[in-house]
Design an enzyme around this catalytic site. Structure first.
Site, PDB file in Angstrom:
ATOM      1  N   ASP A  31       1.047  -1.191  -0.136  1.00  0.00           N
ATOM      2  CA  ASP A  31      -0.001  -0.083   0.006  1.00  0.00           C
ATOM      3  C   ASP A  31       0.923   1.199   0.118  1.00  0.00           C
ATOM      4  OD1 ASP A  31      -1.921   2.142   0.956  1.00  0.00           O
ATOM      5  OD2 ASP A  31      -3.139   0.313   1.436  1.00  0.00           O
ATOM      6  N   LEU A  33      -0.391   4.022   1.039  1.00  0.00           N
ATOM      7  CA  LEU A  33      -0.696   4.937   2.354  1.00  0.00           C
ATOM      8  C   LEU A  33      -1.431   6.374   1.590  1.00  0.00           C
ATOM      9  CD1 LEU A  33       1.721   4.067   5.344  1.00  0.00           C
ATOM     10  CD2 LEU A  33      -0.532   2.900   4.507  1.00  0.00           C
ATOM     11  N   ASN A  35      -4.638   6.650   0.933  1.00  0.00           N
ATOM     12  CA  ASN A  35      -5.725   6.782   1.582  1.00  0.00           C
ATOM     13  C   ASN A  35      -5.669   5.780   2.469  1.00  0.00           C
ATOM     14  OD1 ASN A  35      -8.423   8.213   1.778  1.00  0.00           O
ATOM     15  ND2 ASN A  35      -9.122   6.649   0.745  1.00  0.00           N
ATOM     16  N   ASP A  58       4.119   1.734  -4.205  1.00  0.00           N
ATOM     17  CA  ASP A  58       3.113   2.337  -4.998  1.00  0.00           C
ATOM     18  C   ASP A  58       3.097   1.017  -6.152  1.00  0.00           C
ATOM     19  OD1 ASP A  58       1.842   3.453  -7.349  1.00  0.00           O
ATOM     20  OD2 ASP A  58       1.902   5.137  -5.943  1.00  0.00           O
ATOM     21  N   LYS A  84     -10.995   6.270  -5.560  1.00  0.00           N
ATOM     22  CA  LYS A  84     -12.274   5.540  -5.667  1.00  0.00           C
ATOM     23  C   LYS A  84     -13.547   6.844  -5.394  1.00  0.00           C
ATOM     24  CE  LYS A  84     -12.849   5.034  -0.638  1.00  0.00           C
ATOM     25  NZ  LYS A  84     -13.388   4.403   0.623  1.00  0.00           N
ATOM     26  N   SER A 124     -16.666  -2.724  -9.821  1.00  0.00           N
ATOM     27  CA  SER A 124     -17.856  -2.017  -9.081  1.00  0.00           C
ATOM     28  C   SER A 124     -19.106  -2.246  -9.824  1.00  0.00           C
ATOM     29  CB  SER A 124     -17.482  -0.499  -8.914  1.00  0.00           C
ATOM     30  OG  SER A 124     -18.469   0.349  -8.746  1.00  0.00           O
ATOM     31  N   TYR A 149     -13.700   7.544 -12.836  1.00  0.00           N
ATOM     32  CA  TYR A 149     -13.599   6.369 -11.714  1.00  0.00           C
ATOM     33  C   TYR A 149     -14.393   5.111 -12.421  1.00  0.00           C
ATOM     34  CZ  TYR A 149     -14.521   3.137  -7.938  1.00  0.00           C
ATOM     35  OH  TYR A 149     -14.757   1.868  -7.303  1.00  0.00           O
ATOM     36  N   LYS A 153     -12.483   1.770 -13.867  1.00  0.00           N
ATOM     37  CA  LYS A 153     -13.021  -0.113 -13.525  1.00  0.00           C
ATOM     38  C   LYS A 153     -13.405  -0.732 -14.753  1.00  0.00           C
ATOM     39  CE  LYS A 153     -12.287   0.507  -9.041  1.00  0.00           C
ATOM     40  NZ  LYS A 153     -11.286  -0.468  -8.701  1.00  0.00           N
ATOM     41  N   GLY A 293     -25.527  12.791 -11.426  1.00  0.00           N
ATOM     42  CA  GLY A 293     -24.804  11.452 -11.894  1.00  0.00           C
ATOM     43  C   GLY A 293     -25.598  10.366 -11.100  1.00  0.00           C
ATOM     44  N   ASP A 294     -26.420  10.664 -10.023  1.00  0.00           N
ATOM     45  CA  ASP A 294     -27.043   9.692  -9.197  1.00  0.00           C
ATOM     46  C   ASP A 294     -27.967   8.982 -10.025  1.00  0.00           C
ATOM     47  OD1 ASP A 294     -25.497   9.614  -6.949  1.00  0.00           O
ATOM     48  OD2 ASP A 294     -26.946  11.314  -5.922  1.00  0.00           O
TER      49      ASP A 294
HETATM   50  P1  NAD Z   1      -9.581   2.841   0.246  1.00  0.00           P
HETATM   51  O1  NAD Z   1      -9.038   4.057  -0.626  1.00  0.00           O
HETATM   52  O2  NAD Z   1      -9.993   2.847   1.650  1.00  0.00           O
HETATM   53  O3  NAD Z   1      -8.445   1.767  -0.072  1.00  0.00           O
HETATM   54  C1  NAD Z   1      -7.767   1.688  -1.128  1.00  0.00           C
HETATM   55  C2  NAD Z   1      -6.319   1.479  -0.662  1.00  0.00           C
HETATM   56  O4  NAD Z   1      -5.325   1.592  -1.855  1.00  0.00           O
HETATM   57  C3  NAD Z   1      -5.928   2.777   0.183  1.00  0.00           C
HETATM   58  O5  NAD Z   1      -4.962   2.275   1.414  1.00  0.00           O
HETATM   59  C4  NAD Z   1      -4.665   3.593  -0.433  1.00  0.00           C
HETATM   60  O6  NAD Z   1      -3.961   3.848   0.289  1.00  0.00           O
HETATM   61  C5  NAD Z   1      -4.028   2.349  -1.614  1.00  0.00           C
HETATM   62  N1  NAD Z   1      -3.570   2.849  -2.877  1.00  0.00           N
HETATM   63  C6  NAD Z   1      -4.165   3.681  -3.587  1.00  0.00           C
HETATM   64  N2  NAD Z   1      -3.388   3.902  -4.754  1.00  0.00           N
HETATM   65  C7  NAD Z   1      -2.447   3.160  -4.499  1.00  0.00           C
HETATM   66  C8  NAD Z   1      -1.176   2.892  -5.418  1.00  0.00           C
HETATM   67  N3  NAD Z   1      -1.021   3.587  -6.611  1.00  0.00           N
HETATM   68  N4  NAD Z   1      -0.204   2.068  -5.135  1.00  0.00           N
HETATM   69  C9  NAD Z   1      -0.543   1.274  -3.757  1.00  0.00           C
HETATM   70  N5  NAD Z   1      -1.626   1.502  -2.903  1.00  0.00           N
HETATM   71  C10 NAD Z   1      -2.461   2.188  -3.433  1.00  0.00           C
HETATM   72  O7  NAD Z   1     -10.700   2.018  -0.750  1.00  0.00           O
HETATM   73  P2  NAD Z   1     -11.730   0.873  -0.640  1.00  0.00           P
HETATM   74  O8  NAD Z   1     -13.203   1.565  -0.247  1.00  0.00           O
HETATM   75  O9  NAD Z   1     -10.935  -0.113   0.524  1.00  0.00           O
HETATM   76  O10 NAD Z   1     -11.649   0.252  -1.834  1.00  0.00           O
HETATM   77  C11 NAD Z   1     -11.113  -0.613  -2.098  1.00  0.00           C
HETATM   78  C12 NAD Z   1     -11.184  -0.842  -3.810  1.00  0.00           C
HETATM   79  O11 NAD Z   1     -12.528  -1.233  -3.952  1.00  0.00           O
HETATM   80  C13 NAD Z   1     -10.957   0.098  -4.727  1.00  0.00           C
HETATM   81  O12 NAD Z   1     -10.517  -0.364  -5.888  1.00  0.00           O
HETATM   82  C14 NAD Z   1     -12.365   0.529  -4.923  1.00  0.00           C
HETATM   83  O13 NAD Z   1     -12.481   1.303  -6.215  1.00  0.00           O
HETATM   84  C15 NAD Z   1     -12.960  -0.660  -5.046  1.00  0.00           C
HETATM   85  N6  NAD Z   1     -14.412  -0.300  -4.722  1.00  0.00           N
HETATM   86  C16 NAD Z   1     -14.763   0.427  -3.435  1.00  0.00           C
HETATM   87  C17 NAD Z   1     -16.111   0.610  -3.410  1.00  0.00           C
HETATM   88  C18 NAD Z   1     -16.645   1.290  -2.053  1.00  0.00           C
HETATM   89  O14 NAD Z   1     -17.760   1.818  -2.060  1.00  0.00           O
HETATM   90  N7  NAD Z   1     -15.696   1.468  -1.103  1.00  0.00           N
HETATM   91  C19 NAD Z   1     -16.961   0.099  -4.046  1.00  0.00           C
HETATM   92  C20 NAD Z   1     -16.625  -0.740  -5.194  1.00  0.00           C
HETATM   93  C21 NAD Z   1     -15.363  -0.845  -5.678  1.00  0.00           C
HETATM   94  C1  WQD Z   2     -25.978   6.561  -1.609  1.00  0.00           C
HETATM   95  C2  WQD Z   2     -26.789   7.613  -1.845  1.00  0.00           C
HETATM   96  C3  WQD Z   2     -26.633   9.667  -2.725  1.00  0.00           C
HETATM   97  C4  WQD Z   2     -24.158  11.309   0.402  1.00  0.00           C
HETATM   98  C5  WQD Z   2     -20.698   5.391  -4.794  1.00  0.00           C
HETATM   99  C6  WQD Z   2     -20.106   5.164  -6.079  1.00  0.00           C
HETATM  100  C7  WQD Z   2     -19.859   3.847  -6.424  1.00  0.00           C
HETATM  101  C8  WQD Z   2     -19.585   2.846  -5.416  1.00  0.00           C
HETATM  102  C9  WQD Z   2     -19.907   3.201  -4.109  1.00  0.00           C
HETATM  103  C10 WQD Z   2     -17.016   2.495  -5.765  1.00  0.00           C
HETATM  104  C11 WQD Z   2     -27.033   8.211  -3.042  1.00  0.00           C
HETATM  105  C12 WQD Z   2     -27.106   9.672  -1.314  1.00  0.00           C
HETATM  106  C13 WQD Z   2     -25.032  10.486  -0.404  1.00  0.00           C
HETATM  107  C14 WQD Z   2     -24.983  12.465   1.164  1.00  0.00           C
HETATM  108  C15 WQD Z   2     -27.133  11.821   0.284  1.00  0.00           C
HETATM  109  N1  WQD Z   2     -17.983   3.208  -5.113  1.00  0.00           N
HETATM  110  N2  WQD Z   2     -26.619  10.639  -0.603  1.00  0.00           N
HETATM  111  N3  WQD Z   2     -26.407  12.632   1.036  1.00  0.00           N
HETATM  112  O1  WQD Z   2     -23.392   7.146  -5.017  1.00  0.00           O
HETATM  113  O2  WQD Z   2     -24.565   4.689  -4.536  1.00  0.00           O
HETATM  114  O3  WQD Z   2     -22.089   4.926  -5.043  1.00  0.00           O
HETATM  115  O4  WQD Z   2     -20.083   4.583  -3.706  1.00  0.00           O
HETATM  116  O5  WQD Z   2     -17.233   1.987  -6.515  1.00  0.00           O
HETATM  117  O6  WQD Z   2     -19.217   3.718  -7.731  1.00  0.00           O
HETATM  118  O7  WQD Z   2     -20.530   5.881  -6.976  1.00  0.00           O
HETATM  119  O8  WQD Z   2     -23.013   5.982  -2.980  1.00  0.00           O
HETATM  120  O9  WQD Z   2     -22.788   6.498  -0.287  1.00  0.00           O
HETATM  121  O10 WQD Z   2     -22.398   8.322  -2.468  1.00  0.00           O
HETATM  122  O11 WQD Z   2     -24.717   7.587  -1.972  1.00  0.00           O
HETATM  123  O12 WQD Z   2     -28.457  11.761  -0.108  1.00  0.00           O
HETATM  124  O13 WQD Z   2     -24.342  13.240   2.081  1.00  0.00           O
HETATM  125  O14 WQD Z   2     -26.903   8.394  -0.704  1.00  0.00           O
HETATM  126  O15 WQD Z   2     -27.366  10.494  -3.340  1.00  0.00           O
HETATM  127  O16 WQD Z   2     -28.381   8.214  -3.507  1.00  0.00           O
HETATM  128  P1  WQD Z   2     -23.360   5.886  -4.403  1.00  0.00           P
HETATM  129  P2  WQD Z   2     -23.133   6.924  -1.875  1.00  0.00           P
END
Ligand code: NAD
Ligand code: WQD
Length: 336
Positions: A31, A33, A35, A58, A84, A124, A149, A153, A293-294
């Site tokens: 990682d 770090l 995020n 990285d 993300k 995602s 984003y 993906k 975009g929602d």
């Molecule tokens: P997060 O930001 O908490 O974790 C991602 C980690 O990757 C972080 O610790 C960051 O420091 C590290 N990182 C980022 N770029 C890097 C790089 N170039 N080299 C090394 N480390 C790097 O995010 P998360 O919520 O744990 O998400 C993890 C994965 O799941 C991501 O790929 C995200 O796109 C995907 N994802 C997340 C969600 C969500 O809602 N959290 C939904 C769908 C998909």
């Molecule tokens: C959920 C609902 C908002 C904040 C995003 C990414 C998606 C995935 C997960 C990575 C929506 C509403 C939100 C607020 C609100 N990530 N909302 N007030 O948009 O479904 O998904 O995260 O892959 O790709 O787009 O999640 O938690 O942002 O929103 O009313 O302050 O809550 O409008 O309807 P979303 P979210």
């Protein structure tokens, strides 16, 4: 199995490392770090009683990644590392394509050079695009994504599919997450957003703990039961367990795709009301205009993961909310 977890100091990665260690797997975390937090790694050690092998590097750094593969006998990579934040990706597209797409490309080059060809990728639900009918099924084509984003993906999915087509020794599992929320039940691991949270759950939790005045609910005029958007929220521990269930699938050559969701949509208002009921804490809110975009509503068809991986999301909404609240109370400022 010896697993390399990229992004293992982040939200979903840290929870997955706990489950991997507790299931007896051996883990190496990479990682940068940007995020993630080293405190999360210390907390993993506290929860599991095991030490975590951590390399601060990285994934875009080919030399560093070659070093990781030469020093550790990695069998499978679970690849979480990436950026993300949807809104940020619109203003910083180059960073998103570089970290998410180019970063995965470099990782795969290092894997190929080391002869490690098993990869589980964090995709995602967003790749289904804006026009897909609900529920989303894995057999649907990828759709038109509305931000860099989501496009990054979709591009990585395509890259990995092409890699498998070109070389049958590769095996890839694409896990399409819906909306992960919640925290480890210990209260030691959770989501740690920097600045103002973009996502609903951390925003609700920060209002409840007093860090923010009130929640804005983005629109109540959607074509849903109560007018607010519906999403498929799943507990991060269930999501982490989904990765363990996916490990046998990555032993078989080819690409397989799985939705990881509960199969149920929950509205924003229902989330807020349930949070208040479960925790007994008030969450002041205001209905504001829609967020660009929602989509009105989407959720998973969760059948394939159940049938083929034997995985279902077992933790209910009350657990997700209570665990979030425990994490938020114990760590009002996250790991900082
Ligand atoms: P997060 O930001 O908490 O974790 C991602 C980690 O990757 C972080 O610790 C960051 O420091 C590290 N990182 C980022 N770029 C890097 C790089 N170039 N080299 C090394 N480390 C790097 O995010 P998360 O919520 O744990 O998400 C993890 C994965 O799941 C991501 O790929 C995200 O796109 C995907 N994802 C997340 C969600 C969500 O809602 N959290 C939904 C769908 C998909
Ligand atoms: C959920 C609902 C908002 C904040 C995003 C990414 C998606 C995935 C997960 C990575 C929506 C509403 C939100 C607020 C609100 N990530 N909302 N007030 O948009 O479904 O998904 O995260 O892959 O790709 O787009 O999640 O938690 O942002 O929103 O009313 O302050 O809550 O409008 O309807 P979303 P979210």
């Amino acid at each position: 199995m010896q697993v390399l977890v990229t992004g293992g100091a982040g939200y979903i990665g840290s929870h997955t490392v706990v489950e991997l260690l507790q299931a007896g797997h051996s883990v190496v975390v990479v990682d940068n770090l940007c995020n993630g937090s080293e405190v999360a790694l210390q907390r993993i050690e506290k929860i599991t009683g095991q030490s975590v092998r951590f390399i601060r590097a990285d994934i875009r750094d080919r030399q560093a990644m070659d070093g990781v593969f030469s020093r550790h006998d990695i069998e499978t990579v679970i690849h979480f590392a990436g950026l993300k934040a949807v809104g940020e990706s619109v203003s910083r597209p180059l960073d998103y394509y570089e970290n998410n797409f180019y970063g995965t490309l470099v990782l795969c080059q290092a894997m190929e050079a080391a002869g490690v060809r098993r990869l589980v990728f964090s995709s995602s639900a967003t790749v289904y695009g804006e026009e897909a009918p609900v529920p989303y099924v894995e057999t649907m084509p990828r759709g038109t994504t509305s931000n860099p984003y989501g496009t990054s993906k979709a591009m990585v999915e395509k890259l990995l599919e092409d890699l498998v087509s070109a070389n049958a020794r590769w095996s890839v599992v694409l896990l399409r997450y819906f909306n992960p929320i919640g925290a480890h039940p210990s209260g030691w691991l959770g989501e740690c957003p920097q600045g103002i949270p973009n996502n609903l759950m951390p925003f609700i939790a920060q209002v409840a703990v007093g860090r923010r005045e009130r929640l804005s609910i983005f629109g109540d005029d959607y074509p849903t039961a109560d007018g607010t958007c519906e999403r498929d929220y799943l507990h991060v521990v269930d999501l982490a367990l989904g990765h363990l269930k996916a490990l046998p699938a990555v032993l078989e050559p080819g690409v397989s795709i799985y939705n990881l969701g509960t199969g149920q949509g929950v509205s924003v208002l229902a989330m807020v009301n349930s949070f208040m009921r479960v925790t007994g804490v008030d969450v002041p809110y205001l209905i504001t205009s829609r967020r660009a975009g929602d989509l009105p509503a989407f959720w998973a068809d969760a059948g394939k993961a159940r049938r083929k991986l034997g995985w279902t999301a077992e933790r209910g909404l009350d657990d997700m909310l209570m665990d979030t609240w425990r994490w938020q109370c114990k760590n009002p400022y996250g790991y900082r």
